[in-house]
Enzyme design. Sequence first.
Site, PDB file in Angstrom:
ATOM      1  N   SER A 108       0.838  -1.190   0.000  1.00  0.00           N
ATOM      2  CA  SER A 108       0.000   0.000   0.000  1.00  0.00           C
ATOM      3  C   SER A 108       0.883   1.254   0.000  1.00  0.00           C
ATOM      4  O   SER A 108       1.622   1.489  -0.951  1.00  0.00           O
ATOM      5  CB  SER A 108      -0.948  -0.037   1.206  1.00  0.00           C
ATOM      6  OG  SER A 108      -1.946   0.934   1.093  1.00  0.00           O
ATOM      7  N   HIS A 151      -4.079  -0.372  -4.700  1.00  0.00           N
ATOM      8  CA  HIS A 151      -5.531  -0.604  -4.605  1.00  0.00           C
ATOM      9  C   HIS A 151      -6.155  -0.232  -5.950  1.00  0.00           C
ATOM     10  O   HIS A 151      -7.233   0.364  -6.016  1.00  0.00           O
ATOM     11  CB  HIS A 151      -6.177   0.251  -3.513  1.00  0.00           C
ATOM     12  CG  HIS A 151      -5.589   0.127  -2.149  1.00  0.00           C
ATOM     13  ND1 HIS A 151      -5.891  -0.918  -1.297  1.00  0.00           N
ATOM     14  CD2 HIS A 151      -4.722   0.926  -1.480  1.00  0.00           C
ATOM     15  CE1 HIS A 151      -5.247  -0.748  -0.151  1.00  0.00           C
ATOM     16  NE2 HIS A 151      -4.522   0.353  -0.248  1.00  0.00           N
ATOM     17  N   GLU A 178      -4.890  -5.128  -5.478  1.00  0.00           N
ATOM     18  CA  GLU A 178      -4.707  -5.801  -4.194  1.00  0.00           C
ATOM     19  C   GLU A 178      -4.341  -7.265  -4.409  1.00  0.00           C
ATOM     20  O   GLU A 178      -4.650  -7.852  -5.452  1.00  0.00           O
ATOM     21  CB  GLU A 178      -5.986  -5.679  -3.365  1.00  0.00           C
ATOM     22  CG  GLU A 178      -6.302  -4.233  -2.996  1.00  0.00           C
ATOM     23  CD  GLU A 178      -7.554  -4.075  -2.162  1.00  0.00           C
ATOM     24  OE1 GLU A 178      -8.173  -5.111  -1.831  1.00  0.00           O
ATOM     25  OE2 GLU A 178      -7.909  -2.927  -1.851  1.00  0.00           O
TER      26      GLU A 178
END
Length: 266
Positions: A108, A151, A178
């Site tokens: 992330s 994402h 993801e």
Amino acid sequence: MAILSEVAKRAGSGKLVIATVASTVGEELWKDYRAIFRKLGVKHISHLDVVNRKEAIDHRSLKAVEGATAIFFTGGDQLKITSELGGTLAADEIFRIYERGGMIAGTSAGASVMSETMLVAGSSDSSYRIGSGVRTAPGLGFVKNMIIDQHFAERGRISRLIGVVAQNPRYLGIGIDEDTAIIMDEHESFRVIGKGAVYVIDAHEATESNVADAAVDTALSIFNVRVHVLSAGDTFDMPTKTPCCSPASADLAPKKRRAAALKNSK
């Protein structure tokens, strides 16, 4: 878990540092990841958590990363990583680990921060508009000539990544889904692992764009942009900007310097 298994494998018998600098719940993430990596067979695990920059300057932070063979940055706020670590002894040691052939990985925010220029914020629910407020900042710079977003499909971020790439087509836009990762090899190529896709936005042959001339709030216009969609086992050659299908079993292990931009469900 397959992606974290890859991190564990590359950490080997050496020391793995879990860096929770980006998060406001660093202690919780540390406990979770420590348990996971122990189950994956990593015996030497250290924690780097910086609540404020004063702590990053402290020698305790340096001690946390000294002697490591792998660094894993968790999610959170990528600007917190750069603003708290940049220019510190701990950051200098992380770069030395990288230069010695260690692995630098992130999930992330920890993935976005790998590039020279990183995406910090910006709307992703509509077409990119001039002056839309998409923000970038200097990243850690482990990987060159690309901007990483994460994402990616899940949050519909293709328009903002195209908008950023339009501002300087020298950069490739790399959008990572993801449960998906890219593994870099000497800045020359990367390989995709995981369940999702990796999107490569290539505007180096763009023929027209209004990004510098249109009025604020005008929708972006850009022509001749290439979009590649890669899945597990596919590779991408950076110098030639060429994707290639490759068996997942191909021997593409990094030679010396290793950096992985990871995204998983944690």
